[in-house]
Design an enzyme around this catalytic site. Structure first.
Site, PDB file in Angstrom:
ATOM      1  N   LYS A 272     -56.773  57.085 -28.528  1.00 22.10           N
ATOM      2  CA  LYS A 272     -57.391  57.873 -27.461  1.00 22.10           C
ATOM      3  C   LYS A 272     -56.330  58.811 -26.872  1.00 22.10           C
ATOM      4  O   LYS A 272     -55.495  58.406 -26.084  1.00 22.10           O
ATOM      5  CB  LYS A 272     -57.968  56.995 -26.351  1.00 22.10           C
ATOM      6  CG  LYS A 272     -58.918  57.837 -25.499  1.00 22.10           C
ATOM      7  CD  LYS A 272     -59.061  57.361 -24.097  1.00 22.10           C
ATOM      8  CE  LYS A 272     -57.982  57.813 -23.155  1.00 22.10           C
ATOM      9  NZ  LYS A 272     -57.841  59.267 -22.946  1.00 22.10           N
TER      10      LYS A 272
ATOM     11  N   GLU B 143     -45.346  51.612 -22.627  1.00 23.31           N
ATOM     12  CA  GLU B 143     -44.221  52.530 -22.379  1.00 23.31           C
ATOM     13  C   GLU B 143     -44.601  53.313 -21.127  1.00 23.31           C
ATOM     14  O   GLU B 143     -45.496  54.151 -21.172  1.00 23.31           O
ATOM     15  CB  GLU B 143     -44.042  53.500 -23.553  1.00 23.31           C
ATOM     16  CG  GLU B 143     -43.755  52.846 -24.877  1.00 23.31           C
ATOM     17  CD  GLU B 143     -42.420  52.159 -24.965  1.00 23.31           C
ATOM     18  OE1 GLU B 143     -41.601  52.312 -24.038  1.00 23.31           O
ATOM     19  OE2 GLU B 143     -42.201  51.443 -25.957  1.00 23.31           O
TER      20      GLU B 143
ATOM     21  N   CYS C 264     -40.889  61.127 -19.748  1.00 22.62           N
ATOM     22  CA  CYS C 264     -40.807  59.813 -19.100  1.00 22.62           C
ATOM     23  C   CYS C 264     -39.363  59.415 -18.796  1.00 22.62           C
ATOM     24  O   CYS C 264     -39.086  58.804 -17.783  1.00 22.62           O
ATOM     25  CB  CYS C 264     -41.462  58.762 -19.972  1.00 22.62           C
ATOM     26  SG  CYS C 264     -40.836  58.783 -21.650  1.00 22.62           S
TER      27      CYS C 264
ATOM     28  N   GLU D 247     -41.594  58.593  -9.324  1.00 22.70           N
ATOM     29  CA  GLU D 247     -41.584  59.507 -10.456  1.00 22.70           C
ATOM     30  C   GLU D 247     -42.369  60.770 -10.090  1.00 22.70           C
ATOM     31  O   GLU D 247     -43.538  60.688  -9.730  1.00 22.70           O
ATOM     32  CB  GLU D 247     -42.229  58.823 -11.660  1.00 22.70           C
ATOM     33  CG  GLU D 247     -42.110  59.642 -12.912  1.00 22.70           C
ATOM     34  CD  GLU D 247     -42.763  58.964 -14.098  1.00 22.70           C
ATOM     35  OE1 GLU D 247     -43.886  58.462 -13.944  1.00 22.70           O
ATOM     36  OE2 GLU D 247     -42.147  58.956 -15.172  1.00 22.70           O
TER      37      GLU D 247
END
Ligand code: NAD
Length: 503
Positions: A178, A253, A287, A388
């Site tokens: 997906k 992750e 990331c 983040e």
């Protein structure tokens, strides 16, 4: 406008309810393709196709050499169509053409590396013969898990698709992928090549749709054996809960707030280039971006001056222009997030030393461009140092000695990656050893290889991708015990529940 369909059981099909969505070119803010939107019914259909393809052994039953040949064929086709894929990826995600060309190369390399592992990594190990408690032969087998669901984000769409599909397929699993609803195109286009490479129908399925509908349908399906997810920590947390229904294997992750540390003996020109690359590559939407720069106090002002003057020279522009160094932010929503964090930083009392605003690019007035942004006067407790942002925003924090640097670096709920810049390898390694992160680069940044494990400590993830450890996440382990006692009475269990032997 181009129209893309779902890829299920080897065919491109419309969504069951006929629903479609538009994908936006972030450099103009305009839609440029329509895409079928998968819902639960479509995901269930894709999972059923993958289940059937796994259960009848059309892929898992092939010799590893055959699977490897198909993966190498896929890599070859991707290389042939590299320019097309890179351009499509740039339009869909806003990644510069320099970056997306590299991503196509990386995806190609991933399929080749995993083809190699399919052949070279043994799937059976005969153990030492044991004599206690009785003589026996034992062997340990690695078997594919079954149907693997992959859920991926928007920052490296094709590369992430390869990172999920290649190990799953190499190990003999089938897959349902997906992609992000923001960047679905290259993963769908990969479906065309999967077919051409001779990978049997049903082995790979691609179903773009929204997280709460298509994503959750995949995560809660009892016919899915594993979910490999890359995305935010918040969604990862939800996936971990939802996957518990049939005790799926889960690898995650997740996000990061990685620290890049400049020690006082660093080669400054290298460290400054590395710090800029660490944060501004892909407009900070990475990331493992080096979004916290820790600088020895004695170098702080000099480093900041040089960073600012270099950052202001970065060429911001349309992704397809080969001179562009920084493209747009992926979406209007993400642009809003970046703007919000700049405001938060200012309200927290940090000093904005450059950037902080949308960038204007002639001819692309509707694009989501943002200036490279740097804050100083940052305390580790501030939200801009802890959360983040996922955009081109760097926070610079001074430290006094190596202990202080390690303390600040580890002051995070995340633990994905980090960097150390130093002229003394032994000193840099001692710092690296104390950093609670899954990867540390010394005098380098962003280098992720299919050959070495990648993943997060703490809230940056669960399990690893890449390397042997990443590959083994796609297998079940089976121990087979063959009793070799010739004397029936020597079975160790005889005296436990079985009545005495008949004389
Ligand atoms: P996201 O978590 O919002 O979405 C990621 C994917 O999950 C998308 O495909 C989305 O549709 C899907 N999703 C959303 N809600 C879901 C749900 N309830 N159930 C199932 N699936 C759902 O992340 P994003 O905004 O696309 O990407 C940015 C994030 O990804 C950042 O936090 C970044 O750090 C992280 N990321 C991590 C890595 C890594 O390797 N550690 C790599 C790239 C991005």
């Amino acid at each position: 406008m181009a129209d893309y369909k779902l890829f299920i059981n080897g065919e491109f099909v419309a969504a069951a309810d006929g629903k479609e969505f538009e994908t936006i070119d972030p450099s103009t803010g305009e839609p440029f393709a329509t895409v079928a939107q998968a819902n639960k019914a479509d995901v269930d259909k894709a999972v059923a196709a993958a289940r059937a393809a796994f259960d009848d052994g059309r892929w898992s039953g092939l010799r590893p050499e055959k699977r490897a040949a198909a993966l190498n064929a896929l890599a070859g086709l991707l290389k042939e169509h590299a320019a097309e894929f890179a351009e499509l990826e740039s339009r869909d995600s806003g990644g510069t053409i320099r970056k997306t060309k590299g991503d196509v190369g990386g995806a190609t390399f991933t399929f080749r590396t995993l083809a190699d592992m399919a052949v070279k990594v043994p799937t059976e190990q005969v153990m030492e013969r044991t004599v206690m408690p009785g003589p026996s032969l034992n062997y340990v087998k690695r078997e594919p898990l079954g149907v693997c669901g992959g859920i991926i984000p928007w920052n490296f769409p094709l590369l992430m698709a390869a990172w999920k599909l290649a190990p799953a397929l190499a190990a003999g699993n089938t897959a349902v992928l997906k992609p992000s609803e923001i960047t679905p195109l290259t993963a769908l286009k990969l479906g065309e090549l999967v077919k051409e490479a001779g990978i049997p129908d049903g082995v790979v399925n691609v179903v773009p749709g929204l997280g709460p509908s298509a994503g959750e349908a995949l995560v809660t399906s009892n016919d899915v054996d594993k979910i490999a997810f890359t995305g935010s920590t918040a969604v990862g947390r939800r996936i971990l809960q939802l996957a518990s229904g049939n005790i799926k294997k889960v690898t995650l992750e997740l996000g990061g707030k990685s620290a890049s540390i400049i020690l006082d003996d660093a080669d400054l020109s290298l460290a400054i280039d590395g710090a800029l690359y660490g944060i501004f590559y892909n407009s900070g939407q990475v990331c493992n971006a080096g979004s916290r720069l820790l600088v020895h106090r004695s170098l702080h002002d000099d480093v900041v001056d040089r960073l600012v003057s270099r950052a202001e020279k970065i060429t911001i522009g349309p992704p397809l222009d080969k001179n562009t160094e920084m493209g747009p932010i992926v979406s209007k929503t993400q642009l809003g997030t970046v703007e919000r964090y700049v405001k938060i930083g200012q309200e927290e009392g940090a000093k904005l030393v450059t950037g902080g605003e949308r960038a204007q690019v002639a001819g692309h007035e509707g694009g989501y461009f943002f200036q490279p942004t740097i804050f100083t006067g940052v305390e580790s407790t501030m939200r801009i140092a802890q959360e983040e942002i996922f955009g081109p925003v760097l926070v610079v924090i001074p430290f006094d000695d190596d202990d202080d640097a390690v303390r600040i670096a580890n002051d995070s709920v995340y633990g994905l990656a980090g960097g150390v810049w130093s002229g003394d390898p032994a000193r840099a390694m001692a710092v690296a050893d104390r950093m609670r992160t899954g990867t540390v680069w010394i005098n380098d940044y962003h280098l992720i290889s299919n050959k070495y494990p990648f993943g997060g400590y703490k809230q940056s993830g669960l399990g690893r991708e890449h390397g042997m450890q990443g590959y083994l996440e796609y297998f079940e382990t089976k121990h087979v015990h063959v009793d070799l006692s010739r004397d029936r009475a020597k079975h160790r269990w005889f005296d436990v529940v079985v009545p005495p032997l008949e004389k």
